[in-house]
Motif scaffolding. Sequence first.
Motif, PDB file in Angstrom:
ATOM      1  N   VAL A 175       0.856  -1.188   0.000  1.00  0.00           N
ATOM      2  CA  VAL A 175       0.000   0.000   0.000  1.00  0.00           C
ATOM      3  C   VAL A 175       0.892   1.239   0.000  1.00  0.00           C
ATOM      4  O   VAL A 175       1.818   1.346   0.806  1.00  0.00           O
ATOM      5  CB  VAL A 175      -0.921   0.013   1.236  1.00  0.00           C
ATOM      6  N   ARG A 176       0.612   2.170  -0.896  1.00  0.00           N
ATOM      7  CA  ARG A 176       1.402   3.406  -0.942  1.00  0.00           C
ATOM      8  C   ARG A 176       1.142   4.209   0.331  1.00  0.00           C
ATOM      9  O   ARG A 176      -0.006   4.501   0.691  1.00  0.00           O
ATOM     10  CB  ARG A 176       1.046   4.225  -2.177  1.00  0.00           C
ATOM     11  N   VAL A 177       2.214   4.606   0.999  1.00  0.00           N
ATOM     12  CA  VAL A 177       2.103   5.260   2.293  1.00  0.00           C
ATOM     13  C   VAL A 177       3.132   6.371   2.374  1.00  0.00           C
ATOM     14  O   VAL A 177       4.179   6.329   1.712  1.00  0.00           O
ATOM     15  CB  VAL A 177       2.301   4.226   3.439  1.00  0.00           C
ATOM     16  N   GLY A 178       2.853   7.383   3.177  1.00  0.00           N
ATOM     17  CA  GLY A 178       3.786   8.486   3.357  1.00  0.00           C
ATOM     18  C   GLY A 178       3.586   9.164   4.694  1.00  0.00           C
ATOM     19  O   GLY A 178       2.666   8.833   5.453  1.00  0.00           O
ATOM     20  N   LEU A 179       4.464  10.109   4.979  1.00  0.00           N
ATOM     21  CA  LEU A 179       4.428  10.859   6.237  1.00  0.00           C
ATOM     22  C   LEU A 179       3.771  12.221   6.042  1.00  0.00           C
ATOM     23  O   LEU A 179       3.872  12.832   4.978  1.00  0.00           O
ATOM     24  CB  LEU A 179       5.844  11.094   6.767  1.00  0.00           C
ATOM     25  N   ARG A 180       3.154  12.693   7.114  1.00  0.00           N
ATOM     26  CA  ARG A 180       2.630  14.060   7.195  1.00  0.00           C
ATOM     27  C   ARG A 180       3.260  14.691   8.434  1.00  0.00           C
ATOM     28  O   ARG A 180       3.045  14.210   9.548  1.00  0.00           O
ATOM     29  CB  ARG A 180       1.105  14.048   7.299  1.00  0.00           C
ATOM     30  N   PHE A 181       4.021  15.767   8.233  1.00  0.00           N
ATOM     31  CA  PHE A 181       4.807  16.371   9.311  1.00  0.00           C
ATOM     32  C   PHE A 181       4.459  17.852   9.376  1.00  0.00           C
ATOM     33  O   PHE A 181       4.636  18.583   8.392  1.00  0.00           O
ATOM     34  CB  PHE A 181       6.296  16.178   9.019  1.00  0.00           C
ATOM     35  N   THR A 182       3.935  18.311  10.513  1.00  0.00           N
ATOM     36  CA  THR A 182       3.612  19.727  10.686  1.00  0.00           C
ATOM     37  C   THR A 182       4.763  20.414  11.406  1.00  0.00           C
ATOM     38  O   THR A 182       5.112  20.044  12.533  1.00  0.00           O
ATOM     39  CB  THR A 182       2.313  19.903  11.486  1.00  0.00           C
ATOM     40  N   ILE A 183       5.343  21.420  10.752  1.00  0.00           N
ATOM     41  CA  ILE A 183       6.556  22.065  11.262  1.00  0.00           C
ATOM     42  C   ILE A 183       6.192  23.172  12.251  1.00  0.00           C
ATOM     43  O   ILE A 183       5.345  24.026  11.975  1.00  0.00           O
ATOM     44  CB  ILE A 183       7.375  22.686  10.113  1.00  0.00           C
ATOM     45  N   SER A 184       6.854  23.176  13.389  1.00  0.00           N
ATOM     46  CA  SER A 184       6.722  24.253  14.372  1.00  0.00           C
ATOM     47  C   SER A 184       8.051  24.388  15.104  1.00  0.00           C
ATOM     48  O   SER A 184       8.989  23.629  14.858  1.00  0.00           O
ATOM     49  CB  SER A 184       5.601  23.951  15.373  1.00  0.00           C
TER      50      SER A 184
END
Length: 391
Positions: A175-184
């Motif tokens: 399954v195609r998967v990736g990261l979601r990263f919120t920068i602070s």
Amino acid sequence: MISISKLLCETENYGDSLRYSQAARGQEHGTVAGRGPVVVWNCTRACNLRCVHCYASASQGRHARELDTGAGKRLLDDLAAFNVPVILFSGGEPLLRPDFFELAGYAAGLGLRSTISTNGTLITPEVARHFRSIGVGYVGVSLDGIGAVNDRFRGRSGAFEAALAGIRHCLQAGVRVGLRFTISRRNYDQLPAIFDLLEQENIPRACFYHLVYSGRGKAMQDEDLTHVQSRQALDLIMERTLDFHHRGIAKEILTVDNHADGVYLYLKLLEQDPDGARRAYELLSMNGGNRTGIAIAAVDWEGNVHPDQFTLNHSFGNVRERRFGDIWTDPGQPVLAGLKNRRPLLKGRCARCRWLEICNGNFRSRAEAVYQDFWAEDPACYLTDEEIQAG
């Protein structure tokens, strides 16, 4: 979204055809000619975590007026009729809906590309195989740092290891998967480690989100990056993207929610690679910058339609009462109509900026949060007055 890998390395991925196409230019109601917007369906407000920056202010329990299975399928029918290309199941945590797989499979059967935004902690090997069997096109897992850094964002010890296990299960299931990263400011120093993780775990995609001050994220407004830090973050993201490319490691790298990134990338290329800068500008102008209310829409757990998932304080109608397409094309909604032709309404630096063709006024939700004016300048624009030629 701005595809750093596309603009710097001329790679090709699914979403590029919706973002960078002559058919995208000048659209008012969708991604490209003949298509509706990408729709984020916050299908539940319930969540098993309590993230400090959650734009939906998710809680443990389901909302009393959450769309049931029948209403959800009617919504999906409406989206397919409006020729929506992608449905993003989000939340809360969408995997807490007992009917998630029924709804995602139904969407796929209608020809909608089903994707999911999840915290990843509930993805078992069986869940990952089920994603594959019903044709989920992409799974985005939120990670905001390594180990305890991520866990502090999520409000639960062990959340990082659980999410990483979920990613591994997706990879093993194909399954195609990736990261979601919120920068602070809390996790700015984690960026190098996140790029290392992408390589170590063979994760093919990462989206780096700029902080939006909505939901519980309002309390983090003072923890957003400084303008100098934003520039440094983009420098690092571009450098690591190019490094992957030069070493033949295929990765799709994107930034989200700050279209100053496109201008900054173009200006950097202009100094180092004028031909590359010209190609990048052509792609950015096809896209047209921020397309909240045009190529991106959100529907919440109750069925209310919003400009995007971060602007839940503006609603245009409810899908229980009117078809999505009728709501989305209604010229009588002043905020929605304004988003489709916003240049005369923009104020401050945004109104004076020479990059409106490729930025389109950036992110309205942040402007409203800081200035209580939906059309004010975006305070997170880190371009200098000299760069935008502001007076």
